[in-house]
Design a protein around this motif. Structure first.
Motif, PDB file in Angstrom:
ATOM      1  N   GLY A 279       7.573 -52.868 -48.265  1.00 58.24           N
ATOM      2  CA  GLY A 279       8.156 -51.981 -49.438  1.00 58.24           C
ATOM      3  C   GLY A 279       9.452 -51.090 -49.483  1.00 58.24           C
ATOM      4  N   TYR A 280       9.737 -51.538 -48.161  1.00 54.97           N
ATOM      5  CA  TYR A 280      11.300 -50.470 -47.092  1.00 54.97           C
ATOM      6  C   TYR A 280      12.233 -51.563 -48.364  1.00 54.97           C
ATOM      7  CZ  TYR A 280      15.332 -50.013 -44.702  1.00 54.97           C
ATOM      8  OH  TYR A 280      16.746 -49.822 -44.866  1.00 54.97           O
ATOM      9  N   PHE A 281      12.329 -52.915 -47.650  1.00 55.34           N
ATOM     10  CA  PHE A 281      13.260 -53.489 -47.960  1.00 55.34           C
ATOM     11  C   PHE A 281      13.204 -53.281 -49.955  1.00 55.34           C
ATOM     12  CE2 PHE A 281      12.735 -56.494 -44.933  1.00 55.34           C
ATOM     13  CZ  PHE A 281      13.668 -56.100 -43.850  1.00 55.34           C
ATOM     14  N   ILE A 282      11.911 -53.149 -50.683  1.00 54.34           N
ATOM     15  CA  ILE A 282      12.237 -52.304 -52.215  1.00 54.34           C
ATOM     16  C   ILE A 282      13.064 -51.148 -51.908  1.00 54.34           C
ATOM     17  CG2 ILE A 282      10.676 -52.149 -54.139  1.00 54.34           C
ATOM     18  CD1 ILE A 282       9.084 -54.595 -52.934  1.00 54.34           C
ATOM     19  N   TYR A 283      12.365 -50.495 -51.500  1.00 52.78           N
ATOM     20  CA  TYR A 283      13.317 -48.849 -51.317  1.00 52.78           C
ATOM     21  C   TYR A 283      14.654 -49.623 -51.522  1.00 52.78           C
ATOM     22  CZ  TYR A 283      15.183 -44.817 -49.801  1.00 52.78           C
ATOM     23  OH  TYR A 283      16.008 -43.943 -49.881  1.00 52.78           O
ATOM     24  N   ASP A 284      14.671 -49.896 -50.428  1.00 50.00           N
ATOM     25  CA  ASP A 284      16.751 -49.954 -49.784  1.00 50.00           C
ATOM     26  C   ASP A 284      17.424 -50.257 -51.031  1.00 50.00           C
ATOM     27  OD1 ASP A 284      18.240 -48.907 -47.650  1.00 50.00           O
ATOM     28  OD2 ASP A 284      18.569 -50.488 -47.100  1.00 50.00           O
ATOM     29  N   PHE A 285      16.693 -51.583 -51.656  1.00 51.25           N
ATOM     30  CA  PHE A 285      17.400 -52.291 -52.456  1.00 51.25           C
ATOM     31  C   PHE A 285      17.092 -51.267 -53.542  1.00 51.25           C
ATOM     32  CE2 PHE A 285      16.940 -55.078 -56.189  1.00 51.25           C
ATOM     33  CZ  PHE A 285      18.105 -55.813 -56.084  1.00 51.25           C
ATOM     34  N   LEU A 286      16.585 -51.093 -54.595  1.00 51.14           N
ATOM     35  CA  LEU A 286      16.784 -49.738 -55.187  1.00 51.14           C
ATOM     36  C   LEU A 286      18.058 -48.639 -55.341  1.00 51.14           C
ATOM     37  CD1 LEU A 286      12.130 -49.621 -56.600  1.00 51.14           C
ATOM     38  CD2 LEU A 286      14.535 -50.869 -57.750  1.00 51.14           C
ATOM     39  N   ASP A 287      17.267 -48.215 -54.273  1.00 51.30           N
ATOM     40  CA  ASP A 287      18.263 -47.014 -53.592  1.00 51.30           C
ATOM     41  C   ASP A 287      19.343 -47.406 -53.664  1.00 51.30           C
ATOM     42  OD1 ASP A 287      19.010 -44.195 -52.003  1.00 51.30           O
ATOM     43  OD2 ASP A 287      19.102 -45.075 -50.465  1.00 51.30           O
TER      44      ASP A 287
ATOM     45  N   CYS B 189      21.130 -48.144 -56.855  1.00 50.47           N
ATOM     46  CA  CYS B 189      21.012 -46.343 -57.758  1.00 50.47           C
ATOM     47  C   CYS B 189      22.823 -45.886 -58.023  1.00 50.47           C
ATOM     48  CB  CYS B 189      19.852 -45.437 -57.838  1.00 50.47           C
ATOM     49  SG  CYS B 189      18.428 -46.242 -58.584  1.00 50.47           S
ATOM     50  N   ASN B 190      22.751 -45.578 -56.019  1.00 52.00           N
ATOM     51  CA  ASN B 190      23.868 -44.839 -55.179  1.00 52.00           C
ATOM     52  C   ASN B 190      24.548 -45.690 -54.233  1.00 52.00           C
ATOM     53  OD1 ASN B 190      22.706 -42.374 -55.512  1.00 52.00           O
ATOM     54  ND2 ASN B 190      20.548 -43.878 -54.781  1.00 52.00           N
ATOM     55  N   GLN B 191      25.266 -46.899 -55.378  1.00 49.66           N
ATOM     56  CA  GLN B 191      26.081 -47.949 -54.729  1.00 49.66           C
ATOM     57  C   GLN B 191      27.028 -48.711 -55.540  1.00 49.66           C
ATOM     58  OE1 GLN B 191      25.820 -49.057 -50.898  1.00 49.66           O
ATOM     59  NE2 GLN B 191      28.054 -48.750 -50.067  1.00 49.66           N
ATOM     60  N   LYS B 192      27.924 -48.370 -56.062  1.00 47.92           N
ATOM     61  CA  LYS B 192      28.916 -49.934 -56.478  1.00 47.92           C
ATOM     62  C   LYS B 192      27.812 -51.137 -56.273  1.00 47.92           C
ATOM     63  CE  LYS B 192      32.474 -46.903 -57.237  1.00 47.92           C
ATOM     64  NZ  LYS B 192      34.239 -46.477 -56.636  1.00 47.92           N
ATOM     65  N   LEU B 193      28.068 -52.402 -57.409  1.00 47.21           N
ATOM     66  CA  LEU B 193      27.919 -53.666 -56.711  1.00 47.21           C
ATOM     67  C   LEU B 193      28.929 -54.549 -55.963  1.00 47.21           C
ATOM     68  CD1 LEU B 193      26.003 -55.665 -57.133  1.00 47.21           C
ATOM     69  CD2 LEU B 193      26.713 -56.343 -59.292  1.00 47.21           C
TER      70      LEU B 193
ATOM     71  N   TRP C  28      27.263 -56.066 -52.557  1.00 50.20           N
ATOM     72  CA  TRP C  28      25.956 -57.145 -53.574  1.00 50.20           C
ATOM     73  C   TRP C  28      25.499 -58.179 -51.897  1.00 50.20           C
ATOM     74  CZ3 TRP C  28      27.316 -62.256 -51.626  1.00 50.20           C
ATOM     75  CH2 TRP C  28      28.839 -62.452 -51.162  1.00 50.20           C
ATOM     76  N   GLU C  29      25.916 -57.931 -51.135  1.00 47.53           N
ATOM     77  CA  GLU C  29      25.853 -58.924 -49.370  1.00 47.53           C
ATOM     78  C   GLU C  29      24.327 -58.154 -49.186  1.00 47.53           C
ATOM     79  OE1 GLU C  29      28.732 -57.371 -49.380  1.00 47.53           O
ATOM     80  OE2 GLU C  29      30.106 -58.589 -48.747  1.00 47.53           O
ATOM     81  N   LEU C  30      23.958 -56.880 -49.277  1.00 47.47           N
ATOM     82  CA  LEU C  30      22.800 -56.614 -49.010  1.00 47.47           C
ATOM     83  C   LEU C  30      21.891 -56.735 -49.555  1.00 47.47           C
ATOM     84  CD1 LEU C  30      24.059 -53.369 -47.070  1.00 47.47           C
ATOM     85  CD2 LEU C  30      23.074 -54.980 -45.656  1.00 47.47           C
ATOM     86  N   LEU C  31      22.387 -56.809 -51.252  1.00 46.31           N
ATOM     87  CA  LEU C  31      21.250 -56.281 -51.964  1.00 46.31           C
ATOM     88  C   LEU C  31      20.250 -58.275 -51.807  1.00 46.31           C
ATOM     89  CD1 LEU C  31      22.981 -54.726 -55.243  1.00 46.31           C
ATOM     90  CD2 LEU C  31      21.271 -53.866 -53.642  1.00 46.31           C
ATOM     91  N   PHE C  32      21.618 -58.989 -52.046  1.00 50.49           N
ATOM     92  CA  PHE C  32      20.906 -60.326 -51.705  1.00 50.49           C
ATOM     93  C   PHE C  32      20.014 -60.489 -50.394  1.00 50.49           C
ATOM     94  CE2 PHE C  32      21.529 -64.467 -49.662  1.00 50.49           C
ATOM     95  CZ  PHE C  32      21.056 -65.336 -50.661  1.00 50.49           C
ATOM     96  N   HIS C  33      20.440 -60.128 -49.618  1.00 53.00           N
ATOM     97  CA  HIS C  33      19.942 -59.829 -47.931  1.00 53.00           C
ATOM     98  C   HIS C  33      18.015 -59.595 -48.120  1.00 53.00           C
ATOM     99  CE1 HIS C  33      18.351 -59.395 -44.056  1.00 53.00           C
ATOM    100  NE2 HIS C  33      18.443 -57.807 -44.098  1.00 53.00           N
TER     101      HIS C  33
END
Length: 115
Positions: free
Chosen positions: A88-96, A99-103, A107-112
C-alpha cells in the motif's frame, strides 16, 4: 490471509499514507526544506513507513520465531499483513511521485516501486 483482507489492508495503507502526507504538510517545514516542500513531505512519509515496518518486522519474528529458520515456506497472518501494508505504501508513493515529480527525475524510484 484472504484476498479481501489483503485488498482492505493495502487500500487502507494507501489512504493512511495519503492522510499522513497531508498531515505532514501542515507541520512546520524547516527553512532549508522550503524550496522543495514536496520532497520534504515525501521523505518524511517514507521515514514513517520505515519506522513502522521495522518495528512490525521485529514483532513478526518475535511472534513467529520459526520464520528465522525458513523464510520461504514459513509465514504468519501478521507478516502477510506487513507485506500488504508495505505494498500500500509503495502504491501511494508511486502515485505521489507520478503526480508531483518529473519523470526524468524519478524513473529509478518508480521502477524500484514497481519491482
Amino acid at each position: 490471509m484472504e484476498l479481501s483482507s489483503v485488498i482492505a489492508t493495502t487500500g487502507s495503507s494507501v489512504v493512511f499514507f495519503r492522510l499522513l502526507n497531508a498531515g505532514i504538510g501542515g507541520l512546520h517545514i524547516p527553512e532549508s526544506a522550503c524550496r522543495n516542500s514536496w520532497k520534504w513531505r515525501n521523505i518524511s512519509t517514507s521515514f514513517v513507513h520505515s519506522f513502522i515496518t521495522a518495528i512490525w518486522a521485529v514483532l513478526c519474528f518475535f511472534r513467529h520465531p520459526q520464520m528465522a529458520e525458513d523464510l520461504i515456506e514459513t509465514h504468519s497472518v501478521f507478516s502477510h499483513a506487513l507485506v500488504s501494508f508495505s505494498i500500500g505504501y509503495f502504491i501511494y508513493d508511486f502515485l505521489d511521485m507520478v503526480c508531483n515529480q518529473k519523470l526524468i527525475q524519478s524513473w529509478e524510484l518508480l521502477f524500484h516501486h514497481i519491482v
